[in-house]
Enzyme design. Structure first.
Site, PDB file in Angstrom:
ATOM      1  N   ILE A  73      20.027   2.435  19.037  1.00  0.00           N
ATOM      2  CA  ILE A  73      21.187   3.215  19.476  1.00  0.00           C
ATOM      3  C   ILE A  73      20.856   4.710  19.397  1.00  0.00           C
ATOM      4  O   ILE A  73      21.243   5.476  20.267  1.00  0.00           O
ATOM      5  CB  ILE A  73      22.438   2.901  18.596  1.00  0.00           C
ATOM      6  CG1 ILE A  73      22.752   1.393  18.612  1.00  0.00           C
ATOM      7  CG2 ILE A  73      23.646   3.739  19.043  1.00  0.00           C
ATOM      8  CD1 ILE A  73      23.157   0.810  19.932  1.00  0.00           C
ATOM      9  N   GLY A  74      20.117   5.092  18.373  1.00  0.00           N
ATOM     10  CA  GLY A  74      19.745   6.508  18.259  1.00  0.00           C
ATOM     11  C   GLY A  74      20.878   7.375  17.750  1.00  0.00           C
ATOM     12  O   GLY A  74      20.983   8.551  18.089  1.00  0.00           O
ATOM     13  N   CYS A 131      16.898   5.445   9.133  1.00  0.00           N
ATOM     14  CA  CYS A 131      17.096   5.005  10.522  1.00  0.00           C
ATOM     15  C   CYS A 131      15.784   5.061  11.301  1.00  0.00           C
ATOM     16  O   CYS A 131      15.176   6.124  11.409  1.00  0.00           O
ATOM     17  CB  CYS A 131      18.142   5.870  11.221  1.00  0.00           C
ATOM     18  SG  CYS A 131      18.395   5.318  12.921  1.00  0.00           S
ATOM     19  N   GLY A 246      21.717  -9.337   7.401  1.00  0.00           N
ATOM     20  CA  GLY A 246      21.765 -10.707   7.912  1.00  0.00           C
ATOM     21  C   GLY A 246      22.841 -11.621   7.362  1.00  0.00           C
ATOM     22  O   GLY A 246      22.752 -12.842   7.526  1.00  0.00           O
TER      23      GLY A 246
HETATM   24  C1  LIG Z   1      23.993  -1.546  16.569  1.00  0.00           C
HETATM   25  C2  LIG Z   1      23.678  -1.088  15.184  1.00  0.00           C
HETATM   26  C3  LIG Z   1      23.941   0.233  14.837  1.00  0.00           C
HETATM   27  C4  LIG Z   1      23.651   0.695  13.540  1.00  0.00           C
HETATM   28  N1  LIG Z   1      23.929   1.992  13.199  1.00  0.00           N
HETATM   29  C5  LIG Z   1      23.715   2.423  11.922  1.00  0.00           C
HETATM   30  C6  LIG Z   1      24.074   3.748  11.514  1.00  0.00           C
HETATM   31  O1  LIG Z   1      24.623   4.549  12.280  1.00  0.00           O
HETATM   32  N2  LIG Z   1      23.802   4.127  10.232  1.00  0.00           N
HETATM   33  C7  LIG Z   1      23.205   3.268   9.335  1.00  0.00           C
HETATM   34  O2  LIG Z   1      22.987   3.652   8.181  1.00  0.00           O
HETATM   35  N3  LIG Z   1      22.896   1.994   9.688  1.00  0.00           N
HETATM   36  C8  LIG Z   1      23.123   1.553  10.952  1.00  0.00           C
HETATM   37  N4  LIG Z   1      22.805   0.269  11.301  1.00  0.00           N
HETATM   38  C9  LIG Z   1      22.221  -0.648  10.296  1.00  0.00           C
HETATM   39  C10 LIG Z   1      23.292  -1.548   9.682  1.00  0.00           C
HETATM   40  O3  LIG Z   1      24.283  -0.793   9.031  1.00  0.00           O
HETATM   41  C11 LIG Z   1      22.674  -2.577   8.701  1.00  0.00           C
HETATM   42  O4  LIG Z   1      22.029  -1.883   7.642  1.00  0.00           O
HETATM   43  C12 LIG Z   1      21.653  -3.487   9.374  1.00  0.00           C
HETATM   44  O5  LIG Z   1      22.071  -3.844  10.666  1.00  0.00           O
HETATM   45  C13 LIG Z   1      21.418  -4.766   8.559  1.00  0.00           C
HETATM   46  O6  LIG Z   1      22.594  -5.517   8.426  1.00  0.00           O
HETATM   47  P1  LIG Z   1      22.924  -6.775   9.393  1.00  0.00           P
HETATM   48  O7  LIG Z   1      21.707  -7.638   9.409  1.00  0.00           O
HETATM   49  O8  LIG Z   1      24.127  -7.437   8.785  1.00  0.00           O
HETATM   50  O9  LIG Z   1      23.208  -6.218  10.744  1.00  0.00           O
HETATM   51  C14 LIG Z   1      23.082  -0.208  12.595  1.00  0.00           C
HETATM   52  C15 LIG Z   1      22.824  -1.537  12.967  1.00  0.00           C
HETATM   53  C16 LIG Z   1      23.111  -1.985  14.238  1.00  0.00           C
HETATM   54  C17 LIG Z   1      22.829  -3.427  14.588  1.00  0.00           C
END
Ligand SMILES: Cc1cc2nc3c(=O)[nH]c(=O)nc-3n(C[C@H](O)[C@H](O)[C@H](O)COP(=O)(O)O)c2cc1C
Length: 313
Positions: A73-74, A131, A246
């Site tokens: 996403i950036g 990030c 996850g």
């Molecule tokens: C689409 C998307 C956007 C994310 N944006 C951020 C963000 O802005 N800041 C951040 O610290 N983590 C961001 N993350 C990471 C998530 O907060 C999380 O740490 C990561 O996805 C692992 O958890 P999950 O497996 O439940 O998705 C993003 C993840 C996804 C999938």
């Protein structure tokens, strides 16, 4: 039955909340509660906020991979001024702790964000030092013990309104060392883990699926990795840990609590099942009834320390 946890001073009615970037600013769903009842959440975590508004990376920014998601996403976001003027007034009306995720390219940017958020009296900050989807800042800080510690010091110096959590990822780093340094410099808690660097290639086009090449991997495929990291770091630090990575049901969430996390964030699976956090809360209550657990704290960190053979598997 008690699901309450104290997360570095934040009182959460249960340990479950959305992960940054997967629930926008938390304001979008306040009035649309058919599928999601936000009022039941233990806390809300916002999308990463930077000083200036950011458009993020060009598409493709999301790709599905087996049991997971690649994103680049950036850090698209509205910037601190619009966040404070447009989003925060709505968020603070909810009776739920709000953790604001922040991102900066330079030390001074983190300092400025900390000052602004302190003035707005947000409940807590989560520092995104991990990030993988931006060229400057982000991961750079979280990959180096000294710079991670320095950001923590700077932010702690300016932000007095609540706790500061540091979000780290296991990308080419000794996460234990960095976590310990952040604790030493005053971090109130750790958010473990952010996405893991990954990639997908379209063999027909011989192109990267995500044009930037590298992307952040999330979803059920990273759960065992994240769980192990939470377990290991839990036995090295005293500050509370938020387990992330996850989570796909109440069992995968409870695993984090048993490994030592005080709370959990649910990210990618929100795209598959928007009501998953409410379901996890309900299923956890049912689990506690079934196992005659009166207080969720009984299971937090219940796994004993075992000698783990890391060097020679
Ligand atoms: C689409 C998307 C956007 C994310 N944006 C951020 C963000 O802005 N800041 C951040 O610290 N983590 C961001 N993350 C990471 C998530 O907060 C999380 O740490 C990561 O996805 C692992 O958890 P999950 O497996 O439940 O998705 C993003 C993840 C996804 C999938």
């Amino acid at each position: 039955m008690n699901l309450e946890v104290n997360l570095a001073g934040l009182k959460l009615k249960n340990p479950f909340m959305p992960a940054s970037g997967t629930f926008a600013y938390g304001t979008e769903l306040i009035y649309h509660t058919e599928a999601i009842n936000i009022k039941e959440f233990g806390a809300i975590v916002t999308k990463g906020i930077s000083i200036k508004e950011r458009a993020g990376n060009p598409p493709e920014r999301i790709a599905e991979v087996p049991c997971g998601l690649l994103n680049s996403i950036g850090l698209e976001n509205v910037g601190i001024e619009r966040f404070i003027n447009e989003k925060w007034p709505l968020l603070k009306k909810l009776d739920i702790p709000v953790i604001v995720n922040v991102f900066g390219e330079k030390e001074e940017e983190f300092e400025f964000l900390a000052e602004e958020l302190d003035r707005a009296c947000v409940h807590a900050i989560e520092l995104n030092l991990s990030c993988p989807n931006v060229d400057k800042g982000g991961m750079e800080f979280g990959q180096n013990k000294k710079s991670a510690g320095r950001i923590v010091e700077i932010v702690k110096n300016k932000f007095k309104a609540g706790p500061v959590f540091v979000k780290l990822a296991p990308n080419f780093v000794n996460i234990i060392d960095i976590a310990k340094e952040c604790e030493k410099k005053g971090a109130d808690g750790l958010s473990l883990i952010n996405t893991i660097m990954g990639m997908a290639i379209d063999v027909e086009r011989r192109e990267f699926v995500i044009p930037r090449g590298v992307a952040g991997l999330s979803g059920p495929c990273i759960h065992p990795i994240a769980l192990y990291i939470v377990y290991r770091v839990y036995h090295e630090v005293k500050i509370p840990i938020i387990g992330i990575g996850g989570i796909y049901d109440y069992k995968s969430a409870l695993e984090f609590l048993m490994a030592g996390a005080r709370a959990c964030q649910i990210g990618s699976m929100l795209f598959v099942e928007p009501g998953i956090i409410n379901k996890i809360i309900k299923d956890t209550e049912e689990y506690m009834r079934r196992h005659k657990i009166n207080d969720i704290k009984e299971i937090i960190g219940c796994m004993q320390i075992r000698k783990i053979r890391e060097e020679k598997p």
